[in-house]
Design an enzyme around this catalytic site. Structure first.
Site, PDB file in Angstrom:
ATOM      1  CB  SER A 143       0.008 -32.056 -23.862  1.00  0.00           C
ATOM      2  OG  SER A 143      -1.090 -32.077 -22.979  1.00  0.00           O
ATOM      3  CE1 TYR A 167       2.671 -27.748 -21.095  1.00  0.00           C
ATOM      4  CE2 TYR A 167       0.400 -28.533 -21.143  1.00  0.00           C
ATOM      5  CZ  TYR A 167       1.759 -28.787 -21.167  1.00  0.00           C
ATOM      6  OH  TYR A 167       2.199 -30.079 -21.282  1.00  0.00           O
ATOM      7  CE  LYS A 171       4.426 -29.370 -23.911  1.00  0.00           C
ATOM      8  NZ  LYS A 171       5.718 -30.040 -23.983  1.00  0.00           N
TER       9      LYS A 171
HETATM   10  P1  NAD Z   1       8.632 -32.288 -15.301  1.00  0.00           P
HETATM   11  O1  NAD Z   1       8.537 -30.857 -14.945  1.00  0.00           O
HETATM   12  O2  NAD Z   1       8.744 -33.296 -14.233  1.00  0.00           O
HETATM   13  O3  NAD Z   1       9.849 -32.516 -16.326  1.00  0.00           O
HETATM   14  C1  NAD Z   1      10.333 -31.497 -17.169  1.00  0.00           C
HETATM   15  C2  NAD Z   1      11.829 -31.384 -16.940  1.00  0.00           C
HETATM   16  O4  NAD Z   1      12.353 -30.362 -17.782  1.00  0.00           O
HETATM   17  C3  NAD Z   1      12.179 -31.008 -15.501  1.00  0.00           C
HETATM   18  O5  NAD Z   1      13.133 -31.922 -15.005  1.00  0.00           O
HETATM   19  C4  NAD Z   1      12.758 -29.604 -15.612  1.00  0.00           C
HETATM   20  O6  NAD Z   1      13.778 -29.366 -14.657  1.00  0.00           O
HETATM   21  C5  NAD Z   1      13.279 -29.601 -17.035  1.00  0.00           C
HETATM   22  N1  NAD Z   1      13.339 -28.277 -17.653  1.00  0.00           N
HETATM   23  C6  NAD Z   1      12.383 -27.317 -17.645  1.00  0.00           C
HETATM   24  N2  NAD Z   1      12.815 -26.243 -18.322  1.00  0.00           N
HETATM   25  C7  NAD Z   1      14.057 -26.540 -18.781  1.00  0.00           C
HETATM   26  C8  NAD Z   1      15.012 -25.842 -19.561  1.00  0.00           C
HETATM   27  N3  NAD Z   1      14.781 -24.588 -19.987  1.00  0.00           N
HETATM   28  N4  NAD Z   1      16.167 -26.462 -19.852  1.00  0.00           N
HETATM   29  C9  NAD Z   1      16.431 -27.706 -19.420  1.00  0.00           C
HETATM   30  N5  NAD Z   1      15.560 -28.410 -18.664  1.00  0.00           N
HETATM   31  C10 NAD Z   1      14.394 -27.838 -18.358  1.00  0.00           C
HETATM   32  O7  NAD Z   1       7.391 -32.614 -16.258  1.00  0.00           O
HETATM   33  P2  NAD Z   1       6.885 -33.999 -16.825  1.00  0.00           P
HETATM   34  O8  NAD Z   1       5.556 -34.260 -16.264  1.00  0.00           O
HETATM   35  O9  NAD Z   1       7.942 -35.022 -16.720  1.00  0.00           O
HETATM   36  O10 NAD Z   1       6.656 -33.570 -18.349  1.00  0.00           O
HETATM   37  C11 NAD Z   1       7.633 -33.811 -19.334  1.00  0.00           C
HETATM   38  C12 NAD Z   1       7.129 -33.253 -20.645  1.00  0.00           C
HETATM   39  O11 NAD Z   1       5.882 -33.882 -20.968  1.00  0.00           O
HETATM   40  C13 NAD Z   1       6.848 -31.753 -20.649  1.00  0.00           C
HETATM   41  O12 NAD Z   1       7.256 -31.223 -21.892  1.00  0.00           O
HETATM   42  C14 NAD Z   1       5.345 -31.672 -20.479  1.00  0.00           C
HETATM   43  O13 NAD Z   1       4.820 -30.501 -21.064  1.00  0.00           O
HETATM   44  C15 NAD Z   1       4.896 -32.918 -21.230  1.00  0.00           C
HETATM   45  N6  NAD Z   1       3.598 -33.424 -20.780  1.00  0.00           N
HETATM   46  C16 NAD Z   1       3.398 -33.702 -19.462  1.00  0.00           C
HETATM   47  C17 NAD Z   1       2.162 -34.164 -19.028  1.00  0.00           C
HETATM   48  C18 NAD Z   1       1.884 -34.434 -17.579  1.00  0.00           C
HETATM   49  O14 NAD Z   1       0.710 -34.470 -17.198  1.00  0.00           O
HETATM   50  N7  NAD Z   1       2.884 -34.649 -16.732  1.00  0.00           N
HETATM   51  C19 NAD Z   1       1.133 -34.369 -19.964  1.00  0.00           C
HETATM   52  C20 NAD Z   1       1.377 -34.084 -21.304  1.00  0.00           C
HETATM   53  C21 NAD Z   1       2.622 -33.609 -21.698  1.00  0.00           C
HETATM   54  C1  WQD Z   2      -7.936 -34.685 -13.625  1.00  0.00           C
HETATM   55  C2  WQD Z   2      -9.379 -34.651 -13.117  1.00  0.00           C
HETATM   56  C3  WQD Z   2     -10.096 -32.451 -12.458  1.00  0.00           C
HETATM   57  C4  WQD Z   2      -7.310 -32.046  -9.104  1.00  0.00           C
HETATM   58  C5  WQD Z   2      -3.750 -31.663 -16.799  1.00  0.00           C
HETATM   59  C6  WQD Z   2      -3.359 -30.616 -17.810  1.00  0.00           C
HETATM   60  C7  WQD Z   2      -3.023 -31.267 -19.114  1.00  0.00           C
HETATM   61  C8  WQD Z   2      -2.009 -32.382 -18.962  1.00  0.00           C
HETATM   62  C9  WQD Z   2      -2.367 -33.331 -17.878  1.00  0.00           C
HETATM   63  C10 WQD Z   2       0.208 -31.569 -19.439  1.00  0.00           C
HETATM   64  C11 WQD Z   2     -10.171 -33.450 -13.618  1.00  0.00           C
HETATM   65  C12 WQD Z   2     -10.047 -33.389 -11.270  1.00  0.00           C
HETATM   66  C13 WQD Z   2      -8.008 -32.519 -10.196  1.00  0.00           C
HETATM   67  C14 WQD Z   2      -7.991 -31.900  -7.859  1.00  0.00           C
HETATM   68  C15 WQD Z   2      -9.996 -32.724  -8.894  1.00  0.00           C
HETATM   69  N1  WQD Z   2      -0.703 -31.878 -18.610  1.00  0.00           N
HETATM   70  N2  WQD Z   2      -9.333 -32.852 -10.088  1.00  0.00           N
HETATM   71  N3  WQD Z   2      -9.311 -32.254  -7.817  1.00  0.00           N
HETATM   72  O1  WQD Z   2      -6.731 -31.281 -15.939  1.00  0.00           O
HETATM   73  O2  WQD Z   2      -7.047 -33.546 -17.075  1.00  0.00           O
HETATM   74  O3  WQD Z   2      -4.894 -32.357 -17.272  1.00  0.00           O
HETATM   75  O4  WQD Z   2      -2.683 -32.611 -16.670  1.00  0.00           O
HETATM   76  O5  WQD Z   2       0.185 -31.568 -20.625  1.00  0.00           O
HETATM   77  O6  WQD Z   2      -2.555 -30.258 -19.959  1.00  0.00           O
HETATM   78  O7  WQD Z   2      -4.433 -29.718 -17.968  1.00  0.00           O
HETATM   79  O8  WQD Z   2      -5.512 -33.355 -15.099  1.00  0.00           O
HETATM   80  O9  WQD Z   2      -5.003 -34.290 -12.879  1.00  0.00           O
HETATM   81  O10 WQD Z   2      -5.443 -31.813 -13.078  1.00  0.00           O
HETATM   82  O11 WQD Z   2      -7.328 -33.421 -13.373  1.00  0.00           O
HETATM   83  O12 WQD Z   2     -11.200 -33.030  -8.806  1.00  0.00           O
HETATM   84  O13 WQD Z   2      -7.416 -31.466  -6.879  1.00  0.00           O
HETATM   85  O14 WQD Z   2      -9.350 -34.525 -11.693  1.00  0.00           O
HETATM   86  O15 WQD Z   2     -11.186 -31.583 -12.395  1.00  0.00           O
HETATM   87  O16 WQD Z   2     -11.497 -33.879 -13.812  1.00  0.00           O
HETATM   88  P1  WQD Z   2      -6.169 -32.566 -16.347  1.00  0.00           P
HETATM   89  P2  WQD Z   2      -5.743 -33.187 -13.536  1.00  0.00           P
END
Ligand code: NAD
Ligand code: WQD
Length: 360
Positions: A143, A167, A171
């Site tokens: 991330s 979190y 990562k």
């Molecule tokens: P998500 O929660 O939709 O998907 C994660 C999946 O993992 C879920 O289906 C959940 O049921 C499963 N899971 C959780 N714990 C588990 C376990 N112990 N064993 C087996 N399955 C398990 O999240 P996502 O948004 O699809 O994110 C996927 C990956 O990408 C995550 O590792 C997250 O940290 C990373 N990521 C997400 C974002 C984002 O903004 N969505 C950004 C950067 C990184």
């Molecule tokens: C985006 C922008 C908020 C909600 C998060 C995690 C990051 C990654 C992606 C996993 C910001 C603003 C948001 C709301 C708002 N996840 N906002 N009102 O914070 O960039 O990243 O998701 O790895 O680790 O921190 O994403 O979508 O929460 O926010 O004004 O109700 O929208 O302040 O500027 P963020 P976000």
């Protein structure tokens, strides 16, 4: 179709000359995982999913089959369950894409042990079982949160990392484990992909993002306002040093992100060792710009009010995407209008997410 080097994954040659590889997708029922499964199936690969369903709905599975034209193999397994995960891996895979984990920043502050257990200890179990069963190719969901809040955008992969919550620490810890593993055992092929802000949904509206409870993230909050599930959006701060004062982020369409994983697998077929790549578009949009783009794409007005800043938020974050462009031959193709249109299409067709469908 990516050209996987024979002997690397020992892929199965097809009559048309394309190659199939067998891929295990952890967390493949989740938001990004499900979109990636669709693209892997479309590329002709064999896909197995392990997911505990702790943050996913089983209704996604028949939808994946519909989109992919065939059933992906699914096992409800927690990655921390060594016996169950190991027995899945014994089926034989060429590569693993590892999405499974917990991802809510606020929850990680209140439950750090739970986050380290799933994200770090769970990954250790996966790595040990991969090694035991002879699978040494891995794509990991990292991330942009590992960059923290100190650097000035655009962020490139050589910047020092400085996560600011548990979190992000988990990562970064996994990235370090992976890097050390590739040094110790040079036959590993490992890619860490640092996602920026994934949004949007499959253009069919069949699968999409379905957060539990009140959405933490901007786009699902906006779509829930648009569909009438929430009254108004709170804009977290309008006094940042950005053009309109609201936070700027690098939103990336989840289908582009999914295709980035296909590109990373192709890269790993050609390269051993460990490598980090940013996946973003390389351009930032403010909260107000996203609201405007969404209103245009949906024809709905988004009610909002300006609230105070959210703790831990950066003013602006977007990716330097050059490394992914050069090394993965991957570039995000879908613009903010497509992100908003597809997010809305999903929400409109599924006002309650997967919740209003019978389980698989
Ligand atoms: P998500 O929660 O939709 O998907 C994660 C999946 O993992 C879920 O289906 C959940 O049921 C499963 N899971 C959780 N714990 C588990 C376990 N112990 N064993 C087996 N399955 C398990 O999240 P996502 O948004 O699809 O994110 C996927 C990956 O990408 C995550 O590792 C997250 O940290 C990373 N990521 C997400 C974002 C984002 O903004 N969505 C950004 C950067 C990184
Ligand atoms: C985006 C922008 C908020 C909600 C998060 C995690 C990051 C990654 C992606 C996993 C910001 C603003 C948001 C709301 C708002 N996840 N906002 N009102 O914070 O960039 O990243 O998701 O790895 O680790 O921190 O994403 O979508 O929460 O926010 O004004 O109700 O929208 O302040 O500027 P963020 P976000």
């Amino acid at each position: 179709m990516p050209n996987f080097g024979l002997g690397v994954f020992a892929p199965e040659p097809q009559s048309d000359g394309s190659l199939i590889i067998r891929i295990l997708v952890t967390g493949g029922a989740g938001y990004i995982g499900s979109h990636t499964v669709v693209e892997l199936l479309a590329a002709g690969h064999e896909v197995s999913i392990v997911d505990s369903l702790v943050n996913a709905h089983p209704a996604v599975l028949p939808r994946l089959a519909r989109l992919g034209g065939r059933d992906p193999d699914f096992r409800q397994v927690d990655i921390r369950d060594r016996g169950a995960l190991g027995s899945v891996l014994e089926d034989g895979f060429d590569a693993v894409i590892h999405f499974a984990g917990r991802k809510a920043v606020g929850e990680s502050v209140s439950d750090p042990l739970g986050y380290w257990d799933t994200n770090v200890a769970g990954t250790l179990v996966l790595l040990e079982e991969m090694r035991r069963t002879g699978v040494r190719t891995l794509v990991f969901s990292s991330s942009a949160t590992v960059y923290g809040n100190t650097a000035v955008a655009p962020f490139d992969e050589t910047l020092p990392t400085a996560p600011i919550n548990p979190y992000g620490e988990t990562k970064l810890a996994v990235e370090r484990i992976l890097e050390a593993l590739a040094v110790a055992e040079p036959e590993w092929r490992i890619s860490s992909l640092r996602y920026f802000n994934p949004v949007g949904a499959h253009p069919s509206g069949t699968i999409g993002e379905d957060p539990n409870g009140i959405p933490d993230n901007l786009m699902p909050y906006i779509t829930q306002v648009a569909v009438g599930r929430r009254e108004r959006l709170s804009v977290f701060g309008d006094d940042y040093e950005t053009p309109d004062g609201t936070g700027v982020r690098d939103y990336i369409h989840v289908v582009d992100l999914a295709l980035g994983h296909v590109a990373a697998l192709d890269y790993l077929a050609r390269n051993t060792g460990y490598r980090v790549h940013n996946l973003g578009t390389g351009r930032g949009y403010s909260v107000l710009e996203v609201i405007t783009a969404f209103e245009q794409a949906s024809g709905r007005k988004i009610a909002y009010e300006v609230a105070g800043r959210r703790e831990g938020d950066a003013a602006a974050a977007w990716a330097d995407t050059r490394r992914a462009g050069e090394e993965l031959a991957w570039r995000a193709q879908r613009d903010i209008d497509a992100m908003c249109r597809d997010a809305w299409n999903w929400q409109r067709q599924n006002p309650n997410g997967y919740g209003n469908e019978p389980t698989a």
